[in-house]
Structure formats: C-alpha cells, structure tokens
Design a protein around this motif. Structure first.
Motif, short mmCIF file in Angstrom:
data_model
loop_
_atom_site.label_atom_id
_atom_site.label_comp_id
_atom_site.label_asym_id
_atom_site.label_seq_id
_atom_site.Cartn_x
_atom_site.Cartn_y
_atom_site.Cartn_z
N PRO A 23 23.92 36.35 -1.77
CA PRO A 23 24.16 37.56 -0.96
C PRO A 23 25.44 37.49 -0.14
N VAL A 44 23.52 42.68 2.99
CA VAL A 44 22.84 42.45 1.72
C VAL A 44 21.53 41.72 1.98
N TYR A 52 17.27 44.59 -4.42
CA TYR A 52 18.46 44.32 -3.60
C TYR A 52 18.68 45.54 -2.70
#
Length: 395
Positions: A146, A165, A172
């Motif tokens: 991430p 993220v 996600y």
C-alpha cells in the motif's frame, strides 16, 4: 508390540486362527522370531492374534505345516491408510483442490473503491491503478505494498494532494483529497506592461498598447514598457496592453563540483526469492538461488494471506536481492570546470521562463580547494521582461 508408532508405520494385521494345531502354530511363530501379540483364545479351535504386515509371508509358509487355517480380519497402520487414500484419491484431491481454490479466491482483489474524488479524477485514478495491476481479479500477493501504491499515485497524478490506501480483506479502498486550485483572479480590463527587472531591450512584439521603449534602451524595474493608454490628448482610449518585450538581463551563479565522488551503483545482477512465512519459520517456494554478493541491496515485500475475511497466521513474502558495488568518479580540473558550467546553465534555465535563452556566460572567478572546483559565473540572458500593471481609474 509396545512401540505403537513403529507398528503404525510398518502396519499390523489382525488374524483369526481356526483348527486343532493353534498352540503348535503359535510356538512355531515364536521360534521363527515372528512378533505376535494380543492373542485371544476363544475356544479350543479358535483364536485371534495380531502380527506385523512384514511377517505375513512367513505366516503363510508356517501355516502349511500346522493343523489349522488363518483368516485375515483387518489391517491397520500407514500402509493400509495410504492404500485407502489412493483408492479414494478423487475425493481427497477434490477436497484439497476446493480449499486451495477457496484460499486463492480469498486473496484476490474483488473490489476497488475510490472515495472523495470527482468522477474525472476517479476515472484517471482507475487507469493509473490498472497500470500497476490493482484491478479486479488480480492476486493481492503479486501487487505492490500500500505504501508504494500511495507513492505511485501521488507522483503520477497532479490533481490530488493526498491519497490513503487501505486493504480490507479482498477490497482496496482509496481515500482521495483533491487539490483545491484557487480561482483565477479577475483582471482589470485595462493594464500597462512594465519591466519586472533591469534590462536592455532586444526585441518587442506588441499586440495592443502604445510602446514607450525601443530596441537598445536600458530600462529599470517597474518602468512602463507598453502603455495601455493610446491616442492623442483629444481622443484618448484605454486598453489592456498585450505583448512580449524581450531584454538582456544578467545573473550570477556560484557552482561547486568535487574532483572525486564515491557512490554505489547496481551491477544488474540479482535474483528474487519467494517464501511462505509461517511466523515461526519461512518455507521457500521457488528461486533457491544462494549466490552471495559482497555488497547487496535487499527489498522485502510481505503480503498477508486471508481465508474469506479472516487473516491467516501466514503470509507471502517476496525478497528481491540486487548486487551493488562501489564506484568512484574522477574529474580532471578541466572536466570539473566543464561540468560546473553545465550544472550552472541547467540550474539557471530551470528558474527562467520557457522562451528564455542564455546569450553568453563568463567565468568571473575560479578556484580549486579541498578537492573541489568552485566557479563564479556571470550570465547574459534574453527573456521576456514584461509584467502587467492595472490602470487605476484617474491615471
């Protein structure tokens, strides 16, 4: 047969002995050192016992000379378990395949959610994510971390200030903060063009307005170059002066270049290893290269594995090893001077406008001290020196 684990690995057979010569048969087994246990005599012509699987052939020979017969009741141990597994291999493989497929599906990307962004920004971000594989149907353990995804988006999208993220199971989630560009200020419709710095005029391109200077004139900062007031005293008209006024300006720069520089460079050699990390130990999956480098750069990327929404106590780890070596760059004095001139030009042009160009340069001072070459450079630059100035009512 006190050693239960050994017997399980070798395998045991439960037999039934029927006939008059049961005692003679058992005595013959002892003489031949055949291990026999759990003997249970039902009556004078019937008994049961347990023998090792490896002694079955010996028993078949002994029974021929005994006045009895044997019958096999059941077998136990690893050999029989293996036989049953092979017999039911279809079911076992199907059961195993089911959990493998379920585990793989639990570690795929099934949803990419972007919040806080306008539709146009969301579409642009979706395209950028697809370039690095962040899309539906991709395996999570093959994607970047991430942190790297966040850095990639920040570097490649100019219309976002920050992006968060977060990985939630098979999804996600991206939280976006867009740049709030200030609205352009409304300019007055009437303006002069003035000099933003001292210069000698080299060229003029006037679209609107009255030029007040000509080529080779020297102007000071703030001096009016093109007036927004045109016409004569009886018929004056105020307009927004527009155009470009080029002038020769002057800059001074100090540049320093070391004669010797030590740095690390990658040789291009390297390998990648893949592991299953069980916390207590790591199991290599493939790439068993054990090549040792004197100096290396190691980069680890770890991806946790999930079963549905539950995080498993194991993870997939990718380790990239790259060989590096020490390198030294050595300049002669002349090479260092040339490099300093190149650095000075690039540094200056990065601060000027797009249509600016360097007309000339001159080294004012040059010295070599403590392994470094220092230059003081004077530049002559041709650039647009025009800037706008509103015409205030009453001027």
């Amino acid at each position: 047969m006190k050693n239960g684990w050994t017997n399980f690995v070798i395998g045991t057979v439960r037999i039934r002995i029927v006939g008059k010569g049961i005692e003679r048969f058992l005595n013959n087994c002892v003489r031949q050192q055949i291990m026999i246990s759990n003997v249970h005599k039902v009556d004078g012509q019937l008994a049961t016992a347990t023998i090792l699987l490896k002694d079955v052939k010996k028993i078949r020979i002994l029974i021929r000379n005994a006045d009895c017969k044997i019958y096999f009741i059941r077998g136990r141990g690893f050999p029989f378990l293996t036989k049953r597994v092979i017999k039911n291999s279809g079911f076992a493989l199907g059961f195993l395949s089911f959990f493998i497929i379920l585990g793989l599906l639990s570690n795929m990307v099934w949803k990419v959610e972007i919040s806080g962004a306008e539709p146009q920004t969301e579409h642009q971000m979706t395209k950028q994510l697809a370039k690095i594989g962040v899309k539906r149907g991709e395996f999570q353990f093959l994607l970047e971390s991430p942190e790297k995804i966040q850095r990639y988006l920040t570097d490649n999208m100019n219309n976002i200030t920050w992006v968060g993220v977060e990985v939630r199971g098979t999804s996600y989630h991206f939280q976006v903060v867009e740049k709030n560009e200030p609205k352009p200020q409304q300019k007055t419709p009437y303006q002069h063009l003035i000099a933003k710095k001292k210069a000698i005029i080299t060229n003029l391109f006037v679209e609107k307005g009255q030029p007040l200077v000509k080529v080779n004139d020297f102007v000071n900062e703030g001096e009016v170059l093109v007036s927004g007031i045109i016409g004569n005293e009886k018929n004056k008209k105020v307009v927004a002066a527009k155009g470009k006024v080029y002038g020769e300006t002057w800059y001074k720069s100090e540049v320093e270049v070391p004669l010797k520089t030590d740095f690390q460079v990658l040789t291009g050699n390297g390998y990648t290893k893949h592991y299953l990390d069980f916390q207590a130990f790591k199991m290599p999956l493939w790439a068993f290269n054990k090549e040792k480098y004197g100096s290396k750069v190691t980069e680890k990327v770890e991806h946790p594995l999930y079963f549905f929404k539950w995080k498993l106590p194991l993870s997939y780890e990718k380790v990239a090893v790259r060989e590096e070596q020490n390198s030294q760059r050595v300049y002669s004095k002349q090479e260092a001077v040339e490099k300093a001139l190149e650095i000075g030009r690039k540094k200056l042009l990065s601060t000027l406008g797009e249509d600016a160009k360097i007309k000339g340069e001159k080294v004012l001072h040059q010295e070599q001290d403590n392994g470094k070459v220092r230059l003081s450079i004077h530049y002559q630059v041709i650039e647009n020196i025009a800037n706008t100035q509103p015409i205030i009512q009453g001027d």
